[in-house]
Design a protein around this motif. Structure first.
Motif, PDB file in Angstrom:
ATOM      1  N   UNK A   1       0.826  -1.207   0.000  1.00 62.77           N
ATOM      2  CA  UNK A   1       0.000   0.000   0.000  1.00 62.77           C
ATOM      3  C   UNK A   1       0.861   1.258   0.000  1.00 62.77           C
ATOM      4  N   UNK A   2       1.959   1.241   0.736  1.00 63.81           N
ATOM      5  CA  UNK A   2       2.849   2.404   0.792  1.00 63.81           C
ATOM      6  C   UNK A   2       3.472   2.691  -0.575  1.00 63.81           C
ATOM      7  N   UNK A   3       3.845   1.645  -1.286  1.00 63.40           N
ATOM      8  CA  UNK A   3       4.502   1.828  -2.590  1.00 63.40           C
ATOM      9  C   UNK A   3       3.582   2.506  -3.606  1.00 63.40           C
ATOM     10  N   UNK A   4       2.294   2.392  -3.449  1.00 66.99           N
ATOM     11  CA  UNK A   4       1.367   2.957  -4.432  1.00 66.99           C
ATOM     12  C   UNK A   4       1.010   4.395  -4.057  1.00 66.99           C
TER      13      UNK A   4
ATOM     14  N   UNK B   1       5.157  -1.267 -12.523  1.00 66.15           N
ATOM     15  CA  UNK B   1       4.647  -2.312 -11.645  1.00 66.15           C
ATOM     16  C   UNK B   1       4.026  -1.675 -10.410  1.00 66.15           C
ATOM     17  N   UNK B   2       3.013  -2.319  -9.813  1.00 69.62           N
ATOM     18  CA  UNK B   2       2.330  -1.698  -8.674  1.00 69.62           C
ATOM     19  C   UNK B   2       3.247  -1.320  -7.525  1.00 69.62           C
ATOM     20  N   UNK B   3       4.244  -2.149  -7.225  1.00 68.43           N
ATOM     21  CA  UNK B   3       5.091  -1.857  -6.072  1.00 68.43           C
ATOM     22  C   UNK B   3       6.251  -0.934  -6.411  1.00 68.43           C
ATOM     23  N   UNK B   4       6.279  -0.414  -7.633  1.00 63.50           N
ATOM     24  CA  UNK B   4       7.393   0.425  -8.073  1.00 63.50           C
ATOM     25  C   UNK B   4       6.988   1.895  -8.218  1.00 63.50           C
ATOM     26  N   UNK B   5       5.727   2.213  -7.921  1.00 62.91           N
ATOM     27  CA  UNK B   5       5.254   3.582  -8.138  1.00 62.91           C
ATOM     28  C   UNK B   5       6.064   4.612  -7.354  1.00 62.91           C
TER      29      UNK B   5
ATOM     30  N   UNK C   1      -1.379  -1.133 -12.838  1.00 63.47           N
ATOM     31  CA  UNK C   1      -2.592  -1.935 -12.921  1.00 63.47           C
ATOM     32  C   UNK C   1      -3.294  -1.971 -11.562  1.00 63.47           C
ATOM     33  N   UNK C   2      -4.591  -1.708 -11.524  1.00 67.95           N
ATOM     34  CA  UNK C   2      -5.305  -1.690 -10.243  1.00 67.95           C
ATOM     35  C   UNK C   2      -5.583  -3.095  -9.733  1.00 67.95           C
ATOM     36  N   UNK C   3      -4.552  -3.694  -9.142  1.00 66.72           N
ATOM     37  CA  UNK C   3      -4.653  -5.066  -8.654  1.00 66.72           C
ATOM     38  C   UNK C   3      -4.587  -5.109  -7.133  1.00 66.72           C
ATOM     39  N   UNK C   4      -5.345  -5.998  -6.541  1.00 68.16           N
ATOM     40  CA  UNK C   4      -5.162  -6.305  -5.123  1.00 68.16           C
ATOM     41  C   UNK C   4      -3.848  -7.063  -4.949  1.00 68.16           C
ATOM     42  N   UNK C   5      -3.266  -6.949  -3.754  1.00 68.78           N
ATOM     43  CA  UNK C   5      -1.996  -7.617  -3.501  1.00 68.78           C
ATOM     44  C   UNK C   5      -2.086  -9.117  -3.776  1.00 68.78           C
TER      45      UNK C   5
END
Length: 221
Positions: A21-24, A132-136, A157-161
Motif C-alpha cells: 500500500x505504501x509503494x502505491x 509495476x504496482x510496487x514500483x510507483x 494496474x489496479x490489482x489487489x496484492x
C-alpha cells in the motif's frame, strides 16, 4: 514457481500488504502530455498503458527498457520492444509509440525516455509513469530528482496484492521485491538518485521485520 518458495505466515502477509500500500501513490488519473511505460518482467505494464491510451489520457507513449537477467528469457528482444508489440496488438497505433530500448535501471528509464522525447521535439510539462504496482513510489521519487521541471504522476494496474502475487506465482519472490524496492526508496536519496520520501514508522517496522525474516534476495549490498 521459484526455487525459493516458502510458506508465508499471516503476520508476514499483513506486513507485506502494508508495504504494498505504501509503494502505491494513489494519484488521480487525468490527461497528460506523455506517458512512459517502465520496462520490467511485468507485461501488465504495457497492457495498462494501452488501456489508458484508449481512454484518451495521452497522445504519446514511450516504452523504455533493455534487458536484465530476470527479463532476458521472457523478453529476448528487450522489454520496451515486447511492450510496444503488445500495445500495438491491443490497439495502440504504432505512430503513437516511441521506443527507448537501452535503459537498464529506473534512472536511465527516466533520462533516456526524456532524450527520446526531445529527439522527437516533444517537451512535456505533465508526464504519467506507468510501472509495476510496487514500483510507483520509487519511480516517482526518481523522476522528481532527475526531471524536476515536469509534473509527474504514477499509475499501475489496479490489482489487489493477493491477485498480483497470484499473477507472479511466487510469494517469496514478491515479498523480496517489495522489501528491495522499499530499501531503495529509503537509501537512494543519500546518493542523489531520488528525492526523499517520508516512510511511516509502521511501514519501516514492517520492512525491518521482513528483512529479519530473510526476505532479502532483492536487497542492494
Amino acid at each position: 514457481m521459484g526455487d525459493n518458495q516458502q510458506t508465508i505466515t499471516e503476520s508476514q502477509w499483513r506486513r507485506a500488504v502494508l508495504i504494498w500500500d505504501y509503494h502505491q501513490m494513489q494519484h488521480v488519473l487525468r490527461p497528460v502530455d506523455v506517458a512512459i511505460g517502465l520496462g520490467s518482467h511485468d507485461l501488465g505494464v504495457a497492457t495498462y498503458c494501452a488501456e489508458l491510451f484508449r481512454a484518451g489520457l495521452f497522445p504519446t507513449l514511450v516504452f523504455t527498457g533493455g534487458n536484465s537477467p530476470t527479463t532476458a528469457r521472457v523478453f529476448p528482444r528487450g522489454e520496451a520492444v515486447h511492450y510496444r508489440e503488445h500495445a500495438i496488438e491491443l490497439g495502440v497505433p504504432a505512430e503513437a509509440i516511441l521506443l527507448e530500448p537501452y535503459a537498464t535501471n529506473t534512472g536511465e528509464n527516466i533520462t533516456r525516455a526524456r532524450e527520446v522525447l526531445a529527439g522527437a521535439d516533444i517537451h512535456p510539462s505533465t508526464v504519467l509513469l506507468v510501472c509495476k504496482p510496487y514500483m510507483e513510489r520509487r519511480s516517482y521519487a526518481t523522476a522528481r530528482q532527475l526531471w524536476p521541471d515536469v509534473e509527474v504522476s504514477c499509475a499501475s494496474e489496479p490489482l489487489e496484492f493477493s491477485d498480483y502475487v497470484k499473477s507472479i506465482g511466487d510469494e517469496k519472490l514478491v515479498l523480496d521485491m517489495l522489501v528491495g524496492d522499499l530499501q531503495r526508496v529509503i537509501e537512494y536519496p543519500k546518493f542523489g538518485f531520488a528525492t526523499e520520501q517520508e516512510v511511516p514508522e509502521d511501514v519501516r517496522a514492517a520492512y525491518e521485520s521482513l528483512v529479519c525474516d530473510g526476505f532479502t534476495s532483492r536487497l542492494i549490498p
